[in-house]
Design a protein around this motif. Structure first.
Motif, PDB file in Angstrom:
ATOM      1  N   ALA A  27      36.766  45.537  21.504  1.00 51.52           N
ATOM      2  CA  ALA A  27      36.034  45.703  22.900  1.00 51.52           C
ATOM      3  C   ALA A  27      34.525  45.836  22.803  1.00 51.52           C
ATOM      4  CB  ALA A  27      36.686  46.980  23.515  1.00 51.52           C
ATOM      5  N   LYS A  28      33.900  46.437  22.008  1.00 48.95           N
ATOM      6  CA  LYS A  28      32.526  46.843  21.814  1.00 48.95           C
ATOM      7  C   LYS A  28      31.904  45.378  21.701  1.00 48.95           C
ATOM      8  CE  LYS A  28      33.118  51.427  19.984  1.00 48.95           C
ATOM      9  NZ  LYS A  28      32.845  52.188  20.948  1.00 48.95           N
ATOM     10  N   ARG A  29      32.478  44.268  21.299  1.00 50.28           N
ATOM     11  CA  ARG A  29      31.860  43.027  21.268  1.00 50.28           C
ATOM     12  C   ARG A  29      31.504  42.682  22.633  1.00 50.28           C
ATOM     13  NH1 ARG A  29      31.773  38.877  17.471  1.00 50.28           N
ATOM     14  NH2 ARG A  29      31.873  36.948  18.249  1.00 50.28           N
ATOM     15  N   TYR A  30      32.358  43.281  23.824  1.00 47.36           N
ATOM     16  CA  TYR A  30      31.871  42.571  25.043  1.00 47.36           C
ATOM     17  C   TYR A  30      31.448  43.606  26.019  1.00 47.36           C
ATOM     18  CZ  TYR A  30      35.180  39.446  22.800  1.00 47.36           C
ATOM     19  OH  TYR A  30      35.733  38.553  22.107  1.00 47.36           O
ATOM     20  N   ILE A  31      31.577  44.765  25.749  1.00 51.98           N
ATOM     21  CA  ILE A  31      30.812  45.859  26.468  1.00 51.98           C
ATOM     22  C   ILE A  31      29.835  46.764  25.402  1.00 51.98           C
ATOM     23  CG2 ILE A  31      31.388  48.094  27.948  1.00 51.98           C
ATOM     24  CD1 ILE A  31      32.578  45.371  28.886  1.00 51.98           C
ATOM     25  N   ASP A  32      28.649  46.566  26.073  1.00 51.06           N
ATOM     26  CA  ASP A  32      27.461  47.250  25.128  1.00 51.06           C
ATOM     27  C   ASP A  32      27.542  48.970  25.292  1.00 51.06           C
ATOM     28  OD1 ASP A  32      25.288  47.632  23.502  1.00 51.06           O
ATOM     29  OD2 ASP A  32      23.985  47.578  25.328  1.00 51.06           O
ATOM     30  N   GLU A  33      28.053  49.550  23.923  1.00 50.45           N
ATOM     31  CA  GLU A  33      28.081  50.950  24.114  1.00 50.45           C
ATOM     32  C   GLU A  33      27.877  51.360  22.619  1.00 50.45           C
ATOM     33  OE1 GLU A  33      32.194  51.103  25.467  1.00 50.45           O
ATOM     34  OE2 GLU A  33      32.997  51.060  23.562  1.00 50.45           O
ATOM     35  N   ALA A  34      28.002  52.623  22.249  1.00 49.78           N
ATOM     36  CA  ALA A  34      27.870  53.200  21.295  1.00 49.78           C
ATOM     37  C   ALA A  34      28.810  52.370  20.045  1.00 49.78           C
ATOM     38  CB  ALA A  34      27.972  54.479  20.862  1.00 49.78           C
ATOM     39  N   LEU A  71      29.200  44.097  15.958  1.00 52.82           N
ATOM     40  CA  LEU A  71      28.937  42.635  15.873  1.00 52.82           C
ATOM     41  C   LEU A  71      28.472  42.356  14.517  1.00 52.82           C
ATOM     42  CD1 LEU A  71      26.865  42.562  19.137  1.00 52.82           C
ATOM     43  CD2 LEU A  71      28.779  41.476  18.629  1.00 52.82           C
ATOM     44  N   ALA A  72      27.767  43.327  13.655  1.00 48.16           N
ATOM     45  CA  ALA A  72      27.387  43.014  12.366  1.00 48.16           C
ATOM     46  C   ALA A  72      28.690  42.550  11.428  1.00 48.16           C
ATOM     47  CB  ALA A  72      26.735  44.184  11.836  1.00 48.16           C
ATOM     48  N   TRP A  73      29.612  43.493  11.513  1.00 46.96           N
ATOM     49  CA  TRP A  73      30.997  43.114  10.839  1.00 46.96           C
ATOM     50  C   TRP A  73      31.489  42.019  11.432  1.00 46.96           C
ATOM     51  CZ3 TRP A  73      32.671  44.794   6.690  1.00 46.96           C
ATOM     52  CH2 TRP A  73      32.286  46.166   5.981  1.00 46.96           C
ATOM     53  N   ILE A 103      31.852  46.542  36.158  1.00 44.68           N
ATOM     54  CA  ILE A 103      31.650  45.135  35.818  1.00 44.68           C
ATOM     55  C   ILE A 103      32.034  44.500  37.100  1.00 44.68           C
ATOM     56  CG2 ILE A 103      31.747  45.179  33.339  1.00 44.68           C
ATOM     57  CD1 ILE A 103      34.442  43.778  33.396  1.00 44.68           C
ATOM     58  N   THR A 104      31.272  43.499  37.460  1.00 45.16           N
ATOM     59  CA  THR A 104      31.783  42.582  38.762  1.00 45.16           C
ATOM     60  C   THR A 104      32.875  41.623  38.448  1.00 45.16           C
ATOM     61  OG1 THR A 104      30.279  40.819  38.067  1.00 45.16           O
ATOM     62  CG2 THR A 104      29.171  42.891  39.510  1.00 45.16           C
ATOM     63  N   GLU A 105      33.377  41.072  39.075  1.00 44.49           N
ATOM     64  CA  GLU A 105      34.217  39.871  38.959  1.00 44.49           C
ATOM     65  C   GLU A 105      33.787  38.741  38.353  1.00 44.49           C
ATOM     66  OE1 GLU A 105      37.537  37.079  39.087  1.00 44.49           O
ATOM     67  OE2 GLU A 105      37.550  39.200  39.625  1.00 44.49           O
ATOM     68  N   THR A 106      32.767  38.363  38.348  1.00 44.30           N
ATOM     69  CA  THR A 106      31.726  37.457  37.662  1.00 44.30           C
ATOM     70  C   THR A 106      31.831  37.699  36.222  1.00 44.30           C
ATOM     71  OG1 THR A 106      30.323  36.580  39.555  1.00 44.30           O
ATOM     72  CG2 THR A 106      29.623  35.759  37.412  1.00 44.30           C
ATOM     73  N   GLN A 107      31.178  39.054  36.025  1.00 43.56           N
ATOM     74  CA  GLN A 107      31.201  39.763  34.473  1.00 43.56           C
ATOM     75  C   GLN A 107      32.682  39.569  33.814  1.00 43.56           C
ATOM     76  OE1 GLN A 107      29.376  43.256  35.657  1.00 43.56           O
ATOM     77  NE2 GLN A 107      27.374  43.053  34.531  1.00 43.56           N
ATOM     78  N   TYR A 108      33.474  39.978  34.721  1.00 46.11           N
ATOM     79  CA  TYR A 108      35.039  40.080  34.161  1.00 46.11           C
ATOM     80  C   TYR A 108      35.324  38.617  33.671  1.00 46.11           C
ATOM     81  CZ  TYR A 108      39.954  39.839  33.879  1.00 46.11           C
ATOM     82  OH  TYR A 108      41.229  39.532  33.127  1.00 46.11           O
ATOM     83  N   GLN A 109      35.153  37.604  34.468  1.00 44.72           N
ATOM     84  CA  GLN A 109      35.411  36.204  34.063  1.00 44.72           C
ATOM     85  C   GLN A 109      34.794  36.009  32.928  1.00 44.72           C
ATOM     86  OE1 GLN A 109      38.183  34.603  35.242  1.00 44.72           O
ATOM     87  NE2 GLN A 109      38.484  36.204  36.928  1.00 44.72           N
TER      88      GLN A 109
END
Length: 137
Positions: free
Chosen positions: A11-18, A24-26, A56-62
Motif C-alpha cells: 500500500a505504501k507504493r500508492y499512499i505516501d507515508e512512513a 519503492l527501493a525494494w 483521497i478523491t474519486e479521481t485519486q482513487y481511480q
C-alpha cells in the motif's frame, strides 16, 4: 530476487507515508514482485476506505486503482492453494498471528520468496522465525 510484499507494505507504493521510500527501493531491487491473491482486495478495500474518509478523491482513487492493476500485471500472484493454506494453518501454531497475516506468510512460503516486506511488526517477527530475510517498514 523474489520479494514478497504483504498488503500493508505494498500500500505504501500508492499512499505516501512512513516507509514509502524504502518500499519503492525494494520494488526496484526485486527481480520479481510477489503478492498473495488476497492482497488485491485488501488494497482496494483500504483505498475505498481512504476515499470514503475524504483522504483521497474519486479521481485519486481511480488513478491508484489503475496503477495497482498495471503494477501487478507481471507480478507473481500467489493463489490460495492447498499448500498456501497448509502453511497458513501451521504458522499460527508457532507464531502469534492473525488469520490474514498467516495467509500472507503461507503464500510467501509457497512461492519461495527470498525477502518478506511488511509494515506489521508481529508478522515480521514470524517471517524471521520462518527464515525469510525481513524488511520491516
Amino acid at each position: 530476487m523474489r520479494v514478497y510484499f504483504d498488503s500493508s507494505a505494498f500500500a505504501k507504493r500508492y499512499i505516501d507515508e512512513a516507509g514509502t521510500a524504502e518500499e519503492l527501493a525494494w520494488c526496484e531491487r526485486a527481480s520479481e514482485l510477489a503478492l498473495s491473491v488476497v492482497a488485491i482486495p485488501e488494497l482496494i478495500s483500504a483505498f475505498c476506505r481512504l476515499q470514503r474518509e475524504g483522504r483521497i478523491t474519486e479521481t485519486q482513487y481511480q488513478i491508484i486503482k489503475s496503477d495497482l492493476m498495471a503494477d501487478i500485471a507481471d507480478a507473481l500472484i500467489c493463489d490460495t492453494t492447498p499448500q498456501v493454506v497448509q502453511y497458513a494453518v501451521k504458522t499460527p501454531e508457532s507464531h502469534l498471528l492473525r488469520g490474514m497475516d498467516a495467509i500472507h506468510l503461507g503464500a510467501a512460503l509457497a512461492c519461495a520468496a527470498e525477502v518478506f516486506v511488511s509494515a506489521d511488526a508481529r508478522q515480521c517477527r514470524a517471517a524471521e522465525g520462518l527464515g525469510f530475510q525481513v524488511v520491516a517498514l
